[in-house]
Design an enzyme around this catalytic site. Structure first.
Site, short mmCIF file in Angstrom:
data_model
loop_
_atom_site.label_atom_id
_atom_site.label_comp_id
_atom_site.label_asym_id
_atom_site.label_seq_id
_atom_site.Cartn_x
_atom_site.Cartn_y
_atom_site.Cartn_z
N LYS A 30 -20.32 -22.33 -0.32
CA LYS A 30 -20.07 -23.77 -0.14
C LYS A 30 -18.58 -24.07 0.05
CE LYS A 30 -24.37 -25.49 -1.92
NZ LYS A 30 -25.02 -24.19 -2.12
C1 LIG Z 1 -26.21 -23.72 -1.43
C2 LIG Z 1 -26.52 -22.27 -1.47
C3 LIG Z 1 -27.55 -21.70 -0.66
C4 LIG Z 1 -28.43 -22.54 0.24
O1 LIG Z 1 -27.76 -23.01 1.38
P1 LIG Z 1 -28.38 -24.19 2.26
O2 LIG Z 1 -27.34 -24.58 3.23
O3 LIG Z 1 -28.70 -25.29 1.29
O4 LIG Z 1 -29.62 -23.65 2.92
C5 LIG Z 1 -27.75 -20.34 -0.72
N1 LIG Z 1 -27.01 -19.55 -1.56
C6 LIG Z 1 -26.04 -20.05 -2.35
C7 LIG Z 1 -25.29 -19.13 -3.25
C8 LIG Z 1 -25.75 -21.42 -2.33
O5 LIG Z 1 -24.78 -21.91 -3.13
#
Ligand SMILES: *Cc1c(COP(=O)(O)O)cnc(C)c1O
Length: 498
Positions: A113
């Site tokens: 993120k």
């Molecule tokens: C947020 C997140 C995801 C999922 O990503 P999306 O864009 O919501 O599909 C997968 N793995 C981790 C570690 C995350 O923090």
């Protein structure tokens, strides 16, 4: 470049409006009116450039109402080598002859993120100068873990912003809690609430939509905004690493410009994999987009059957950031697959909120299943995959990435598709060290989470990111627990508003 709402094609805005406002008034999501194209010769040229340069190239194509200087300064502020632990912002680790792992977790909070939340505050402030009349932006976040910390790190000390994060006191891991409660910065507030994630989320929503509160903010030249993953300013930075990883494969002679590749993506809200779809629409040659889910496999079923149905049991898993039953960004994909039929999308989304399900037309299902492959695995298989991958390739992956590796292995074994494949890795294994260690040494004994990190380092001969190890010695700044009915007062007093 214009942006339209997925639920009303008459809404036409520029990117600054889309980023500053997050969502369109009638509830639709902003999507670009067309997909700017990247030529193969450009991909070839970009393969010799840095991540920052590729980011500037891609963002300039979408954010046409930003000046070159604005884009450059947003990118330069976000992807510094201090924040991303060196010059390789997104390392590509070769696993075997066909698959490589794209590590998107070298940022400040050790989860992917950061790729978007490090730049979003800068894009938002640049947008606010033009479309929000320089008002101070107040970000409210309800989090069950990764998003809260990544948003705090992104917005900390960004001038003209204030961020407040609410998390369920008993609903996040100890490491996640420490990550948030030790947050530095002069414009940040963190507050545990005596409730669950739903309480935190509905509390934040109630404040957001309270007109009295909104008016009070306006009187003080402030405005609420949201950092969640439906904001265009979070999606567009993610397109960059799909382009960059394709360029990296060219650079490392794994492919020639024009060869197709597969991407495997551990998916929750569908933001990450949608960015891969957008990269493909821009001209990155893609064979399959492989959508990997945990036991919450609503997307696996949707890709197979064309029916999206959230009326099912919710599982709490060891890959918590994928524990999602409504994948909001899917709306953008089906808008595109329906050739921008806004009325149809509004109708399907109404069905989703009324009945929890909808079914797409066969023609749309056909388009989707030609490109997307869906797969899922449960916690047991996830742990086995962590163990197998470590034993076979001496590579340690986290619980979310392991879901993707598992789904890819099954895909490979059933298709023998030898197309070069990028497995998108979304978190450092040390962010979920307890479950990762359990997968490798089921009988370990440790007194606390820091000892778990130490044991994992020794057992695997890998190094934990310093920002996780150092949490042990950081000062806890936020200790208050807030009553779930008192969140609004907390926000106002924090902003010095009576
Ligand atoms: C947020 C997140 C995801 C999922 O990503 P999306 O864009 O919501 O599909 C997968 N793995 C981790 C570690 C995350 O923090």
């Amino acid at each position: 470049m214009n942006y339209r709402s997925t639920r009303d094609n008459n809404v036409i805005k520029n990117s600054k409006f889309a980023i500053a406002n997050g969502i369109s008034v009638e509830g639709g999501l902003f999507v670009p009116d067309e997909f700017p194209q990247i030529k193969l010769s450009e991909l070839e040229a970009l393969s010799k450039k840095s991540y920052k340069e590729i980011a500037k190239f891609v963002l300039a194509k979408y954010l046409s109402d930003f000046t070159k200087e604005e884009i450059d300064s947003c990118v330069d502020a976000a992807y510094t080598s201090e924040k991303f632990g060196g010059n390789d912002t997104t390392p590509l680790h070769k696993l075997n002859g066909t698959a490589s792992v794209l590590e998107l977790w070298h940022g400040p909070t050790c989860a992917f993120k950061d790729m978007a939340l490090q730049i979003l505050p800068h894009l938002m402030m640049t947008s606010a100068k033009t479309v929000l009349d320089n008002k101070k932006i107040v970000i409210l976040v309800a989090t069950s873990g990764d998003t809260g910390k990544a948003a705090l790190e992104g917005f900390k000390d960004v001038e003209g912003t204030e961020i407040m994060v609410f998390y369920p006191e008993d609903g996040v891991s100890k490491i996640q809690k420490l990550q948030m409660n030790t947050q530095e910065g002069n414009n940040v507030t963190v507050c545990g609430i005596d409730g669950n994630f739903d309480n935190a989320q509905s509390g934040v929503k109630a404040i957001f939509t309270n007109t009295e509160v909104k008016d009070k903010l306006l009187e003080n030249n402030m405005i609420f905004s949201s950092a969640n993953s439906i904001n265009w300013g979070r999606l567009v930075p993610q397109v960059v690493y799909y382009v960059a990883s394709y360029c990296r494969l060219i650079k490392e002679n794994e492919i020639k410009a024009g060869d197709k590749v597969n991407f495997v993506v551990p998916t929750g809200n569908f933001g990450n994999i949608l960015a891969g779809y957008y990269a493909m629409k821009m001209g990155v040659p893609v064979n399959k987009l492989i959508c990997a889910s945990n036991a919450n496999n609503v997307l696996t079923d949707f890709i197979k059957t064309g029916t999206y149905d959230k009326n099912r049991k919710f599982f709490t898993t060891i890959s918590p950031s994928m524990d999602i039953l409504i994948s909001s960004n899917l709306e953008r994909l089906i808008y595109d697959l329906y050739d921008k039929d806004d009325k149809k999308i509004a109708e399907l989304m109404n069905e989703l909120s009324a009945n929890g399900k909808y079914t797409v037309d066969t023609s749309v299902l056909d388009k989707m299943s030609n490109l997307f492959v869906g797969g899922c695995c449960d916690d047991n298989s996830t742990k086995n995959t962590i163990d197998d991958t470590f034993k076979k390739y001496n590579y340690l992956c986290d619980t979310h990435t392991a879901v993707a590796v598992n789904v890819y292995n099954n895909y490979y074994n059933s298709t023998n598709d030898t197309t070069k494949t990028v497995i998108v890795s979304t978190a450092s294994p040390y962010k979920f060290s307890e479950d990762v260690l359990k997968a490798i040494v089921p009988e370990f004994k440790a007194n606390d989470e820091f000892e778990v990190i130490d044991i994992l380092e020794k057992e695997t001969n890998t190094k934990a990111p310093a920002q996780l190890k150092n949490l042990k010695n950081k000062e806890v700044r936020f200790k208050n627990i807030c009553d779930k009915n008192d969140m609004q007062n907390k926000v106002l007093s924090n902003l010095n508003i009576k």
